[in-house]
Scaffold this motif. Structure first.
Motif, PDB file in Angstrom:
ATOM      1  N   LYS A   6       8.134  35.084 115.997  1.00  0.00           N
ATOM      2  CA  LYS A   6       8.783  33.885 115.472  1.00  0.00           C
ATOM      3  C   LYS A   6       7.793  32.728 115.357  1.00  0.00           C
ATOM      4  O   LYS A   6       7.873  31.928 114.407  1.00  0.00           O
ATOM      5  N   ILE A   7       6.857  32.627 116.320  1.00  0.00           N
ATOM      6  CA  ILE A   7       5.858  31.543 116.272  1.00  0.00           C
ATOM      7  C   ILE A   7       4.975  31.693 115.042  1.00  0.00           C
ATOM      8  O   ILE A   7       4.763  30.737 114.271  1.00  0.00           O
ATOM      9  N   PHE A   8       4.433  32.902 114.835  1.00  0.00           N
ATOM     10  CA  PHE A   8       3.540  33.107 113.696  1.00  0.00           C
ATOM     11  C   PHE A   8       4.307  33.078 112.377  1.00  0.00           C
ATOM     12  O   PHE A   8       3.760  32.670 111.348  1.00  0.00           O
ATOM     13  N   LEU A   9       5.571  33.525 112.383  1.00  0.00           N
ATOM     14  CA  LEU A   9       6.361  33.457 111.160  1.00  0.00           C
ATOM     15  C   LEU A   9       6.602  32.000 110.754  1.00  0.00           C
ATOM     16  O   LEU A   9       6.490  31.647 109.563  1.00  0.00           O
ATOM     17  N   LYS A  10       6.922  31.164 111.709  1.00  0.00           N
ATOM     18  CA  LYS A  10       7.148  29.745 111.414  1.00  0.00           C
ATOM     19  C   LYS A  10       5.881  29.078 110.896  1.00  0.00           C
ATOM     20  O   LYS A  10       5.912  28.287 109.948  1.00  0.00           O
ATOM     21  N   GLU A  11       4.735  29.437 111.514  1.00  0.00           N
ATOM     22  CA  GLU A  11       3.462  28.871 111.080  1.00  0.00           C
ATOM     23  C   GLU A  11       3.099  29.336 109.667  1.00  0.00           C
ATOM     24  O   GLU A  11       2.608  28.549 108.843  1.00  0.00           O
ATOM     25  N   ALA A  12       3.366  30.636 109.405  1.00  0.00           N
ATOM     26  CA  ALA A  12       3.053  31.158 108.068  1.00  0.00           C
ATOM     27  C   ALA A  12       3.926  30.499 107.010  1.00  0.00           C
ATOM     28  O   ALA A  12       3.448  30.188 105.903  1.00  0.00           O
ATOM     29  N   GLN A  13       5.181  30.269 107.303  1.00  0.00           N
ATOM     30  CA  GLN A  13       6.070  29.617 106.342  1.00  0.00           C
ATOM     31  C   GLN A  13       5.644  28.164 106.097  1.00  0.00           C
ATOM     32  O   GLN A  13       5.693  27.671 104.962  1.00  0.00           O
ATOM     33  N   PHE A  14       5.211  27.467 107.158  1.00  0.00           N
ATOM     34  CA  PHE A  14       4.773  26.069 107.003  1.00  0.00           C
ATOM     35  C   PHE A  14       3.516  25.991 106.152  1.00  0.00           C
ATOM     36  O   PHE A  14       3.395  25.129 105.268  1.00  0.00           O
ATOM     37  N   ARG A  15       2.560  26.897 106.404  1.00  0.00           N
ATOM     38  CA  ARG A  15       1.315  26.860 105.634  1.00  0.00           C
ATOM     39  C   ARG A  15       1.556  27.253 104.177  1.00  0.00           C
ATOM     40  O   ARG A  15       0.835  26.801 103.282  1.00  0.00           O
ATOM     41  N   ALA A  16       2.543  28.123 103.947  1.00  0.00           N
ATOM     42  CA  ALA A  16       2.831  28.499 102.560  1.00  0.00           C
ATOM     43  C   ALA A  16       3.432  27.331 101.789  1.00  0.00           C
ATOM     44  O   ALA A  16       3.164  27.173 100.588  1.00  0.00           O
ATOM     45  N   GLN A  17       4.198  26.497 102.443  1.00  0.00           N
ATOM     46  CA  GLN A  17       4.817  25.346 101.795  1.00  0.00           C
ATOM     47  C   GLN A  17       3.896  24.133 101.758  1.00  0.00           C
ATOM     48  O   GLN A  17       4.082  23.252 100.911  1.00  0.00           O
ATOM     49  N   ASN A  18       2.943  24.096 102.704  1.00  0.00           N
ATOM     50  CA  ASN A  18       2.012  22.956 102.782  1.00  0.00           C
ATOM     51  C   ASN A  18       0.578  23.483 102.824  1.00  0.00           C
ATOM     52  O   ASN A  18       0.009  23.651 103.927  1.00  0.00           O
ATOM     53  N   PRO A  19       0.007  23.791 101.726  1.00  0.00           N
ATOM     54  CA  PRO A  19      -1.358  24.356 101.708  1.00  0.00           C
ATOM     55  C   PRO A  19      -2.364  23.397 102.344  1.00  0.00           C
ATOM     56  O   PRO A  19      -2.349  22.187 102.115  1.00  0.00           O
ATOM     57  N   GLY A  20      -3.244  23.954 103.173  1.00  0.00           N
ATOM     58  CA  GLY A  20      -4.288  23.164 103.825  1.00  0.00           C
ATOM     59  C   GLY A  20      -3.835  22.484 105.094  1.00  0.00           C
ATOM     60  O   GLY A  20      -4.658  21.847 105.763  1.00  0.00           O
ATOM     61  N   LYS A  21      -2.572  22.580 105.476  1.00  0.00           N
ATOM     62  CA  LYS A  21      -2.074  21.932 106.679  1.00  0.00           C
ATOM     63  C   LYS A  21      -1.680  22.980 107.719  1.00  0.00           C
ATOM     64  O   LYS A  21      -1.353  24.111 107.380  1.00  0.00           O
TER      65      LYS A  21
END
Length: 239
Positions: free
Chosen positions: A136-151
């Motif tokens: 769940k931690i890595f899934l949340k991080e992957a979703q955030f980076r996909a929506q906010n490139p470079g962050k």
């Protein structure tokens, strides 16, 4: 004279009519009409070739199969219950033989197997919790980076690149699936162990059954140097 002839003819005619009527009445009285219809009689066939069932002969019941079914049923309901059932069978057998020394070791062996079963379930549960948490931690991080490139949202994951985050997410997801499969594997091992132990309890093993393995030589027709012997093992069974 003519009147006399007519009287005689009339008398003969009357006599014939009277005789005819009386004969018909007599025939009617001798043959009465049967107005009551009788029901047809059914013929019951008796099959004399049917074998008689011997009620005195008891059907053979295999105690090993009965014990195995009970062990499976108990293990399916509660893991370890089948092992306790098999332990009780052995204890009853030891009591019947008058042996008291084997109770401790038998009980220790049974509790050890049950302990391994529940230890496996406990370790799998801890592994599932850890894998699910990290997934769940890595899934949340992957979703955030996909929506906010470079962050990056989670500062603890700054050292992980985008590819590493996706790989870690897939690994923890696979580990979670493996843990679920392992649950069923441990459960199946618990059932199989209980069944095999119950069947072996009634398996006849005595001094008349033995086997022996000895080295020997066998003839080998395909040879180039004139030596026909090939090393082998000889298995001897004695019943």
């Amino acid at each position: 004279m003519l009147k006399a002839k007519r009287l005689i003819l009339f008398s003969l005619f009357t006599f014939c009519i009277v005789n005819l009527v009386s004969a018909q009445v007599k025939d009617t009285l001798l043959k009465p009409v049967d107005t009551i219809k009788t029901a047809p009689i059914r013929v019951v066939r008796i099959d004399s070739s049917k074998k008689k069932v011997d009620t005195l002969k008891q059907k053979y019941v295999n105690p090993g199969k009965v014990a195995g079914r009970k062990a499976i049923f108990k293990s399916l309901i509660i893991p370890g219950w089948g092992q306790l059932y098999n332990n009780q069978l052995l204890v009853d057998e030891l009591n019947a033989k008058g042996e008291k020394t084997g109770h401790f070791w038998q009980k220790t062996y049974t509790l050890g197997k049950i302990g391994l079963i529940y230890t496996g379930f406990t370790l799998l549960t801890l592994s599932y919790i850890d894998s699910d948490k990290n997934y769940k931690i890595f899934l949340k991080e992957a979703q955030f980076r996909a929506q906010n490139p470079g962050k990056k949202e989670n500062l603890a994951l700054e050292r992980y690149g985008d590819t590493n985050v996706l790989d870690a997410q897939a690994i923890y997801k696979r580990n979670r699936q493996i843990v679920i499969f392992s649950y069923f594997a441990v459960y199946a091992v618990n059932v199989v162990d209980a069944y095999v132990a119950a069947r072996l309890h009634y398996f006849n093993i005595d001094d008349t059954i033995s086997f022996k393995i000895t080295p020997t030589l066998i003839n080998n027709p395909n040879t180039m140097y004139g030596f026909n012997g090939s090393p082998a093992l000889k298995l001897s069974l004695r019943f």
